[in-house]
Design an enzyme around this catalytic site. Structure first.
Site, PDB file in Angstrom:
ATOM      1  N   ASP A 282       0.809  -1.229   0.000  1.00 15.59           N
ATOM      2  CA  ASP A 282       0.000   0.000   0.000  1.00 15.59           C
ATOM      3  C   ASP A 282       0.846   1.286   0.000  1.00 15.59           C
ATOM      4  OD1 ASP A 282      -1.470  -2.266   1.042  1.00 15.59           O
ATOM      5  OD2 ASP A 282      -3.072  -0.884   1.591  1.00 15.59           O
TER       6      ASP A 282
ATOM      7  N   ASN B 141      -4.023   3.985  -1.182  1.00 19.21           N
ATOM      8  CA  ASN B 141      -3.831   5.116  -0.266  1.00 19.21           C
ATOM      9  C   ASN B 141      -2.939   6.197  -0.864  1.00 19.21           C
ATOM     10  OD1 ASN B 141      -3.537   2.378   1.722  1.00 19.21           O
ATOM     11  ND2 ASN B 141      -5.140   3.846   2.237  1.00 19.21           N
TER      12      ASN B 141
ATOM     13  N   HIS C  85     -10.446   1.414  -0.273  1.00 18.18           N
ATOM     14  CA  HIS C  85     -10.473   2.871  -0.527  1.00 18.18           C
ATOM     15  C   HIS C  85     -10.519   3.218  -2.021  1.00 18.18           C
ATOM     16  CE1 HIS C  85      -9.847   3.674   3.681  1.00 18.18           C
ATOM     17  NE2 HIS C  85      -8.719   2.992   3.699  1.00 18.18           N
TER      18      HIS C  85
ATOM     19  N   HIS D 214      -3.234  -4.325   2.681  1.00 10.63           N
ATOM     20  CA  HIS D 214      -4.269  -3.663   3.493  1.00 10.63           C
ATOM     21  C   HIS D 214      -3.864  -3.350   4.930  1.00 10.63           C
ATOM     22  CE1 HIS D 214      -8.101  -2.363   5.171  1.00 10.63           C
ATOM     23  NE2 HIS D 214      -8.041  -3.326   6.049  1.00 10.63           N
TER      24      HIS D 214
ATOM     25  N   HIS E 151      -0.974  -2.670   6.217  1.00 10.06           N
ATOM     26  CA  HIS E 151       0.156  -1.738   6.275  1.00 10.06           C
ATOM     27  C   HIS E 151       1.260  -2.242   7.206  1.00 10.06           C
ATOM     28  CE1 HIS E 151      -2.197   2.018   4.667  1.00 10.06           C
ATOM     29  NE2 HIS E 151      -2.629   0.882   4.133  1.00 10.06           N
TER      30      HIS E 151
HETATM   31 FE   LIG Z   1      -7.258  -1.214   2.554  1.00 12.28          FE
HETATM   32 FE   LIG Z   2      -4.219   0.532   2.656  1.00 15.16          FE
END
Ligand SMILES: [Fe+2]
Ligand SMILES: [Fe+2]
Length: 290
Positions: free
Chosen positions: A21, A53, A81, A189, A191
């Site tokens: 991410d 992100n 997102h 996801h 992180h």
């Molecule tokens: Fe996510």
């Molecule tokens: Fe993320």
């Protein structure tokens, strides 16, 4: 003269990278500064990046998309997102190298898979799936995986799955469900990188989460003080993207192109100490603006 065995092995291998991410400007900048050098130094054939992100910590804009593609990213995956920036919808619908989670409703914008050509000429399918544990309700990821795999051309052997999910148990289940049917199931996801990279028994490379590309002096990429204040006092704050200790986290997977099975997986962590060396290997890409 007969070719040396290692030459034969090299000829039928494709080396894939999945970047975890990418968070905000710090994440985009370390990709732009180092990816060309990483492609050269690691001999990467294809680069996939999770960019959910990339726009100020949430979503992806067309300009961010262009910036990442110009930096050397070949295909983009997203996650929960995905639609935070509405302007990405036309990119999702019209560009061949960006995918939505395949278990989103059929009416949602975007493609269920992408087939992208690696630098050594090998076609690779890229698939994104969203988990359902502690995540927004979505369609079944297991049946979506079956549907997408059935739709891929029979001759296509190399498949990379980005499983964007919260729970490590969910991720291990997907790894086992797809073991021997895809080349890699790599998680995104959370992180937070996990140290469980391995090749599963039937030849699928697996890791629960490849980690975040962004500021590690943070809570999952956001300023520690803001998240702490909001959590402890319930006083709403703006979860600003942090700035310090920016790293690029990714995993490299080698795949035998005859079988589609993975032969190796390892983690990569690019820190600030590596940036100048990698940036000096190759001239930085020109930034494209839509
Ligand atoms: Fe996510
Ligand atoms: Fe993320």
């Amino acid at each position: 003269m007969a070719p040396r065995p290692e030459h034969k092995k090299e000829a039928c291998r494709v080396r894939l990278l999945l970047i975890g991410d990418i968070v905000g400007k710090p994440g985009r900048h370390i990709v732009a500064r180092t990816l060309a050098g990483l492609i050269q130094s690691e001999g990467l054939d294809l680069v996939v990046a999770n960019a959910e992100n990339a726009a100020g910590g949430s979503g992806l804009t067309p300009a961010n998309y262009q910036e990442l593609i110009a930096a050397g990213v070949d295909c983009i995956t997203l996650g929960d997102h995905i639609y935070r920036r509405r302007e990405i919808v036309s990119i999702l619908e019209n560009r061949p190298n960006i995918v939505k989670p395949a278990n989103f409703p059929p009416s949602s914008p975007g493609k269920e898979f992408a087939i992208v050509r690696a630098r050594n000429g090998v076609d690779v399918a890229v698939v994104s799936l969203l988990g359902r544990v502690f995540m927004r309700p979505v369609d079944c990821p297991w049946t979506a995986a079956d549907r997408v795999l059935a739709a891929l051309p029979a001759e296509l052997k190399v498949v990379l799955v980005d499983f964007h999910a919260e729970a490590t148990s969910d991720k291990q289940l997907m790894g086992r469900y797809l073991d021997g049917r895809v080349s890699a199931v790599l998680g995104t996801h959370t992180h937070v990188p996990t140290a469980d990279e391995r090749i599963l028994p039937k030849g699928t490379a697996f890791q629960c989460d490849v980690g975040m590309t962004g500021p590690y002096e943070s809570i999952l990429g956001r300023r520690v003080d803001r998240v702490l204040e909001s959590t402890i006092t319930f006083n709403p704050t703006h979860f600003e993207v942090a700035t310090e200790d920016v790293r690029l986290l990714a995993s490299v997977v080698d795949v035998d192109t005859d079988t589609g099975r993975a032969t190796a997986i390892r983690r990569i962590c690019v820190t600030q100490a590596d940036v100048e060396r990698l940036a000096s290997l190759v001239a930085p890409p020109k930034r494209n603006v839509l």
